[in-house]
Design a protein around this motif. Structure first.
Motif, PDB file in Angstrom:
ATOM      1  N   ILE A  75     -10.088  27.854  52.390  1.00 11.68           N
ATOM      2  CA  ILE A  75     -11.506  27.699  52.709  1.00 11.68           C
ATOM      3  C   ILE A  75     -12.316  28.420  51.631  1.00 11.68           C
ATOM      4  O   ILE A  75     -12.055  29.582  51.321  1.00 11.68           O
ATOM      5  CB  ILE A  75     -11.845  28.297  54.089  1.00 11.68           C
ATOM      6  N   VAL A  76     -13.291  27.727  51.058  1.00  9.41           N
ATOM      7  CA  VAL A  76     -14.170  28.320  50.047  1.00  9.41           C
ATOM      8  C   VAL A  76     -15.526  28.612  50.657  1.00  9.41           C
ATOM      9  O   VAL A  76     -16.162  27.724  51.244  1.00  9.41           O
ATOM     10  CB  VAL A  76     -14.335  27.389  48.826  1.00  9.41           C
ATOM     11  N   ASN A  77     -15.972  29.852  50.544  1.00 11.87           N
ATOM     12  CA  ASN A  77     -17.323  30.248  50.950  1.00 11.87           C
ATOM     13  C   ASN A  77     -18.203  30.285  49.712  1.00 11.87           C
ATOM     14  O   ASN A  77     -17.932  31.024  48.764  1.00 11.87           O
ATOM     15  CB  ASN A  77     -17.316  31.627  51.608  1.00 11.87           C
TER      16      ASN A  77
ATOM     17  N   ALA B 290     -11.731  32.110  59.362  1.00 10.30           N
ATOM     18  CA  ALA B 290     -10.694  31.431  58.579  1.00 10.30           C
ATOM     19  C   ALA B 290      -9.406  32.240  58.531  1.00 10.30           C
ATOM     20  O   ALA B 290      -8.299  31.696  58.694  1.00 10.30           O
ATOM     21  CB  ALA B 290     -11.220  31.163  57.170  1.00 10.30           C
ATOM     22  N   LYS B 291      -9.545  33.545  58.326  1.00  8.33           N
ATOM     23  CA  LYS B 291      -8.348  34.384  58.234  1.00  8.33           C
ATOM     24  C   LYS B 291      -7.622  34.481  59.565  1.00  8.33           C
ATOM     25  O   LYS B 291      -6.385  34.534  59.607  1.00  8.33           O
ATOM     26  CB  LYS B 291      -8.740  35.773  57.723  1.00  8.33           C
ATOM     27  N   ARG B 292      -8.360  34.488  60.661  1.00  5.82           N
ATOM     28  CA  ARG B 292      -7.714  34.535  61.971  1.00  5.82           C
ATOM     29  C   ARG B 292      -6.994  33.232  62.306  1.00  5.82           C
ATOM     30  O   ARG B 292      -6.153  33.199  63.190  1.00  5.82           O
ATOM     31  CB  ARG B 292      -8.736  34.871  63.054  1.00  5.82           C
ATOM     32  N   LEU B 293      -7.334  32.174  61.576  1.00  3.98           N
ATOM     33  CA  LEU B 293      -6.630  30.905  61.746  1.00  3.98           C
ATOM     34  C   LEU B 293      -5.486  30.757  60.754  1.00  3.98           C
ATOM     35  O   LEU B 293      -4.816  29.728  60.727  1.00  3.98           O
ATOM     36  CB  LEU B 293      -7.604  29.739  61.580  1.00  3.98           C
TER      37      LEU B 293
ATOM     38  N   VAL C 223      -8.971  32.543  52.112  1.00  3.90           N
ATOM     39  CA  VAL C 223     -10.413  32.454  51.915  1.00  3.90           C
ATOM     40  C   VAL C 223     -10.771  32.867  50.494  1.00  3.90           C
ATOM     41  O   VAL C 223     -10.319  33.903  50.002  1.00  3.90           O
ATOM     42  CB  VAL C 223     -11.173  33.353  52.917  1.00  3.90           C
ATOM     43  N   ILE C 224     -11.594  32.043  49.857  1.00  2.00           N
ATOM     44  CA  ILE C 224     -12.148  32.378  48.558  1.00  2.00           C
ATOM     45  C   ILE C 224     -13.658  32.436  48.713  1.00  2.00           C
ATOM     46  O   ILE C 224     -14.304  31.436  49.036  1.00  2.00           O
ATOM     47  CB  ILE C 224     -11.772  31.330  47.490  1.00  2.00           C
ATOM     48  N   SER C 225     -14.226  33.617  48.527  1.00  2.00           N
ATOM     49  CA  SER C 225     -15.673  33.790  48.616  1.00  2.00           C
ATOM     50  C   SER C 225     -16.203  34.033  47.215  1.00  2.00           C
ATOM     51  O   SER C 225     -15.846  35.020  46.573  1.00  2.00           O
ATOM     52  CB  SER C 225     -16.021  34.960  49.540  1.00  2.00           C
ATOM     53  N   LEU C 226     -17.041  33.130  46.753  1.00  2.00           N
ATOM     54  CA  LEU C 226     -17.517  33.182  45.381  1.00  2.00           C
ATOM     55  C   LEU C 226     -18.835  33.931  45.280  1.00  2.00           C
ATOM     56  O   LEU C 226     -19.740  33.722  46.084  1.00  2.00           O
ATOM     57  CB  LEU C 226     -17.690  31.771  44.825  1.00  2.00           C
ATOM     58  N   ASP C 227     -18.936  34.784  44.289  1.00  2.00           N
ATOM     59  CA  ASP C 227     -20.178  35.472  43.969  1.00  2.00           C
ATOM     60  C   ASP C 227     -20.975  34.577  43.038  1.00  2.00           C
ATOM     61  O   ASP C 227     -20.746  34.540  41.832  1.00  2.00           O
ATOM     62  CB  ASP C 227     -19.873  36.820  43.304  1.00  2.00           C
ATOM     63  N   VAL C 228     -21.883  33.808  43.610  1.00  2.00           N
ATOM     64  CA  VAL C 228     -22.605  32.801  42.836  1.00  2.00           C
ATOM     65  C   VAL C 228     -23.426  33.438  41.723  1.00  2.00           C
ATOM     66  O   VAL C 228     -23.634  32.855  40.662  1.00  2.00           O
ATOM     67  CB  VAL C 228     -23.504  31.952  43.760  1.00  2.00           C
ATOM     68  N   GLY C 229     -23.893  34.655  41.940  1.00  2.00           N
ATOM     69  CA  GLY C 229     -24.715  35.324  40.935  1.00  2.00           C
ATOM     70  C   GLY C 229     -24.003  35.542  39.620  1.00  2.00           C
ATOM     71  O   GLY C 229     -24.632  35.628  38.569  1.00  2.00           O
ATOM     72  N   THR C 230     -22.670  35.645  39.644  1.00  2.00           N
ATOM     73  CA  THR C 230     -21.914  35.848  38.406  1.00  2.00           C
ATOM     74  C   THR C 230     -21.088  34.616  38.051  1.00  2.00           C
ATOM     75  O   THR C 230     -20.208  34.684  37.209  1.00  2.00           O
ATOM     76  CB  THR C 230     -20.972  37.068  38.554  1.00  2.00           C
ATOM     77  N   SER C 231     -21.372  33.491  38.720  1.00  2.00           N
ATOM     78  CA  SER C 231     -20.601  32.276  38.480  1.00  2.00           C
ATOM     79  C   SER C 231     -21.159  31.504  37.295  1.00  2.00           C
ATOM     80  O   SER C 231     -22.095  31.913  36.620  1.00  2.00           O
ATOM     81  CB  SER C 231     -20.621  31.391  39.723  1.00  2.00           C
TER      82      SER C 231
ATOM     83  N   VAL D 204     -17.737  26.028  52.749  1.00  2.00           N
ATOM     84  CA  VAL D 204     -18.824  26.558  53.573  1.00  2.00           C
ATOM     85  C   VAL D 204     -19.957  26.950  52.637  1.00  2.00           C
ATOM     86  O   VAL D 204     -19.755  27.753  51.724  1.00  2.00           O
ATOM     87  CB  VAL D 204     -18.352  27.781  54.391  1.00  2.00           C
ATOM     88  N   ILE D 205     -21.149  26.367  52.844  1.00  2.00           N
ATOM     89  CA  ILE D 205     -22.238  26.542  51.878  1.00  2.00           C
ATOM     90  C   ILE D 205     -23.512  27.009  52.568  1.00  2.00           C
ATOM     91  O   ILE D 205     -23.925  26.455  53.584  1.00  2.00           O
ATOM     92  CB  ILE D 205     -22.541  25.224  51.128  1.00  2.00           C
TER      93      ILE D 205
END
Length: 293
Positions: free
Chosen positions: A39-41, A58-61, A65-73, A97-98
């Motif tokens: 799952i990508v956040n 997501a982790k409990r399932l 999980v990959i959560s992206l720091d958009v500010g440094t993307s 997830v957006i």
């Protein structure tokens, strides 16, 4: 492929099935139904509760999980947001997830991705998983008997994506919705009843949903301070007295502005229950969309 952009993407029957799963998830610490899934956040706006709730869900399932720091993307290097999402999609996630400030952004993506998109907040219009967890919380308190119940949504309704989603979802389950706000925070035109004072509706409602006052979303200065706003719209023990009304808030709560410290400690306050329920409901949403059930 099914997505969750607004609550209307799910039928009433699908929502009730999600709630059945959420009840199960409330009673268990974890599951492995999404083991091996990714799952990508992707949050283009700041978030603490929603982002962490999706990560926890997501982790409990059992998912990664990959959560992206958009500010440094790569968006800071000139790549468009649209290209960023399509590049992430090319890596093969099982759901994205957006959260984004553009109300229409999520819908424009659905034809360009190969996995479900879940709206974690869009502009001032939609926050479907928050509305789902709010409805779940109300149904749990009233043992599923919500037909004819009345909800007053109080505060900065014009800027609230939570209000926007709830006013569409709750009436589908027979719940009457009204709004209480100063004129500057009201909808300019709306089919729902709008009031100026809490006292106008306090004796008629079963649920109060207080909202955060989002002064940062307004171009004009309507109040010199939050304390000035709180004089008329903070939910206090003096206002509630001993009425049989439950109190909700999507968070974060501006203490003694949205809700008083005293009321937050009361059993009638369901704010922390909403947080707990939010993980379970998002677990159920992820399960449904990723497993296509």
């Amino acid at each position: 492929m099914q997505h969750l952009i607004t609550t209307s993407d799910f039928t009433k029957e699908e929502i009730l099935k999600i709630f059945d799963d959420a009840k199960i998830f409330l009673d268990m610490e974890s599951s492995q139904v999404l083991k091996g899934k990714v799952i990508v956040n992707l949050f283009f706006e700041n978030s603490t509760r929603t982002r962490s709730a999706f990560e926890m869900a997501a982790k409990r399932l059992g998912a990664q999980v990959i959560s992206l720091d958009v500010g440094t993307s790569s968006t800071s290097k000139g790549e468009t947001i649209f290209d960023t999402v399509m590049n992430i999609n090319a890596m093969g996630p099982d759901a994205i997830v957006i959260r984004h400030s553009d109300c229409n952004f999520h819908r424009t993506l659905v034809d360009y991705v190969n996995c479900p998109i879940i709206n974690a907040g869009a502009g001032k219009t939609a926050h479907p998983t928050q509305a789902l967890l709010d409805l779940f919380t109300i149904r749990e308190h009233f043992n599923g008997e919500v037909e004819g119940k009345k909800v007053a949504i109080i505060g900065d309704v014009k800027s609230s994506r939570v209000a926007g989603s709830n006013k569409k979802l709750l009436p589908r389950f027979g719940i009457d919705v009204c709004f209480v706000a100063p004129d500057c925070f009201k909808y300019e035109a709306d089919e729902f009843k709008q009031y100026n004072k809490i006292s106008d509706v306090i004796d008629e409602v079963d649920v109060i949903m207080s909202l955060r006052t989002q002064l940062e979303r307004h171009n004009e200065v309507y109040f010199q301070s939050l304390n000035e706003y709180a004089v008329d719209y903070c939910i206090t023990k003096e206002i509630m007295q001993d009425r049989d009304i439950i109190l909700l808030h999507p968070g974060p709560v501006n203490r003694n502005v949205d809700i008083s410290d005293e009321m937050l400690l009361e059993p009638r306050s369901k704010v922390l229950e909403q947080v707990r329920n939010g993980v379970a409901v998002r677990m159920a949403v992820l399960k449904k969309l990723v497993l296509k059930q």
